[in-house]
Write an enzyme that holds these catalytic residues in place. Structure first.
Site, PDB file in Angstrom:
ATOM      1  CD  GLU A 325      -2.893   1.156   2.319  1.00  0.00           C
ATOM      2  OE1 GLU A 325      -4.002   1.894   2.127  1.00  0.00           O
ATOM      3  OE2 GLU A 325      -2.821   0.497   3.136  1.00  0.00           O
ATOM      4  CE  LYS A 344      -8.286  -2.711   8.202  1.00  0.00           C
ATOM      5  NZ  LYS A 344      -8.612  -1.666   7.419  1.00  0.00           N
ATOM      6  CG  PHE A 408      -7.677 -12.142   1.630  1.00  0.00           C
ATOM      7  CD1 PHE A 408      -6.639 -11.421   2.007  1.00  0.00           C
ATOM      8  CD2 PHE A 408      -7.860 -13.293   2.479  1.00  0.00           C
ATOM      9  CE1 PHE A 408      -5.827 -11.508   2.931  1.00  0.00           C
ATOM     10  CE2 PHE A 408      -6.943 -13.482   3.629  1.00  0.00           C
ATOM     11  CZ  PHE A 408      -5.934 -12.635   3.913  1.00  0.00           C
TER      12      PHE A 408
END
Length: 421
Positions: A325, A344, A408
């Site tokens: 990322e 997160k 995913f």
């Protein structure tokens, strides 16, 4: 200077309708309202804890981020609660808060849709059903099938309010909630809906799910130090912490919202999605496809990369995701990216709920002109490529925010959110 889409004129079609947010509901480890969540996120206060039931059921990972107890009975009847599972319960309660805040007038039922995303669906409930009834399959509870259907939450929201427009459930792994928001925005822009209830949810804190992710070496193993386990972009990161939760937004045409005197909380300005087409669980290392997705969302908003004031990164706290990322952000912004955050570290990974919760947080950050610090960030391993905020919140100018969600299967989804104007 921010560039906007051209207005209508001779020989030129009307500009695309603007879609705004008029209600937000959350049920998350960081709080039960968006204001509570913002307090927790701005303080960079992790919510991961050791859970006794995970130890007792033999899970190799004992830590998770769970939604704190709240009065579910004030939202749902006992009968309703018997018929649904934990993920659907969280989604229904978040949706109720969002609809209540939006204060929707009487609407044509066929013009209101429900678009929700989930990465896991009813799999945790299936796990419990098999565990508890394996010796006697004929004793399965009568509501077993409705409880495990992935589309149960969207259907229940539609049934509760009588919304008869498109009722769709998306499953794009960890990008599911962001997908639902983006696709719902499209339905409104294309004239198929006037209003949409959109967001994501999941609750996968079970021994089976944690064992599966653990076998992939995707989870943090810091059982003895849960609060420091989730550490996006930190050099010492060793995996994500599983979370649960739901976030739901009410979307509607800006003109309609203003006409009825609704409080506009912000705008869904841009949306893009693509696929790495590379690996079922690993992102493409050079970040090229993810960067194209970011650029697509920025372009869809009628903006230039230089117009973006901050980035809400997917930031899972895994080595591969954060590295890829960072490469994607660096590529998209040509080495001049705005400040980056990743929540997160506080909330854990809500799977299908993450993209929706992070979009809601990003919108609030844009409104407040502030970027939260990343929890547990002591040594930023990608600091040579991107400017990750650490230590304390950073005040920024009013500007749109880019929110990334990568799942995913190489599922890339990006949203651009504008503060209310």
């Amino acid at each position: 200077m921010i560039w906007h889409r051209p207005t209508a004129g001779p020989g030129r079609p009307d500009p695309r309708p603007r879609v705004v947010v008029t209600g937000i509901g959350v049920k998350s480890p960081a709080g039960l309202t968006l204001d509570e969540v913002m307090d927790t996120v701005l303080a960079a206060r992790p919510t991961a804890e050791v859970h006794k039931d995970l130890i007792e059921t033999g899970s190799p990972v004992h830590i998770a981020c769970r939604v704190p107890d709240f009065d579910v009975d004030s939202y749902l009847t006992r009968r309703e609660r018997r018929q649904i599972d934990r993920p659907t319960e969280l989604a229904l309660c978040a949706a109720a808060d969002a609809v209540r805040q939006a204060a929707l007038p009487t609407l044509t039922p066929s013009r209101v849709g429900v678009h929700l995303g989930t990465g896991i669906g009813g799999l945790p409930t299936m796990e419990a059903l098999v565990r508890d009834n394996d010796a006697n399959p004929t004793a399965m509870p009568v509501h077993s099938v409705p409880r495990t259907m992935a589309n149960s939450a969207a259907a229940r929201v539609a049934m509760h309010y009588g919304f008869q427009g498109s009722c769709v459930t998306y499953s794009t792994a960890c990008a599911s909630g962001a997908t639902a928001i983006g696709e719902a925005t499209r339905r409104i822009q294309h004239g198929e809906l006037d209003v949409a209830v959109a967001g994501g949810f999941d609750s996968a804190v079970t021994a089976f799910m944690l064992s599966g992710f653990s076998r992939m070496q995707a989870l943090s193993t810091r059982n003895d130090d849960p609060r420091s386990a989730s550490r996006p972009f930190d050099a010492a990161r060793d995996g994500f912490v599983m979370g649960e939760g739901a976030a739901v937004l009410v979307l509607e045409l800006r003109e309609s919202a203003l006409m009825r005197g609704a409080t506009v909380l912000g705008e869904i300005a841009g949306y893009a999605t693509n696929a790495d087409a590379h690996h079922i669980v690993a992102p493409h290392t050079d970040g090229a496809v993810a960067a194209a997705c970011m650029a697509g969302a920025v372009s869809d908003a009628g903006l230039l990369p230089s117009d973006i004031g901050q980035i809400s990164a997917h930031g899972t706290s895994t080595q591969a995701n954060d590295r890829a990322e960072a490469a994607a952000i660096h590529r998209c912004f040509n080495g001049q990216a705005p400040p980056v955050t990743a929540v997160k570290g506080v909330t854990g990974h809500l799977i299908g709920g993450s993209g929706a919760l992070e979009a809601a947080i990003a919108l609030a950050c844009a409104q407040r002109r502030i970027v939260p610090p990343v929890a547990n960030l002591t040594t930023a391993s990608e600091s040579d490529r991107i400017d990750v905020v650490a230590g304390a919140p950073r005040v920024v100018d009013s500007a749109p925010v880019l929110s990334n969600s990568f799942g995913f299967g190489g599922q890339n989804v990006c949203l651009v959110l504008q503060p209310a104007t």
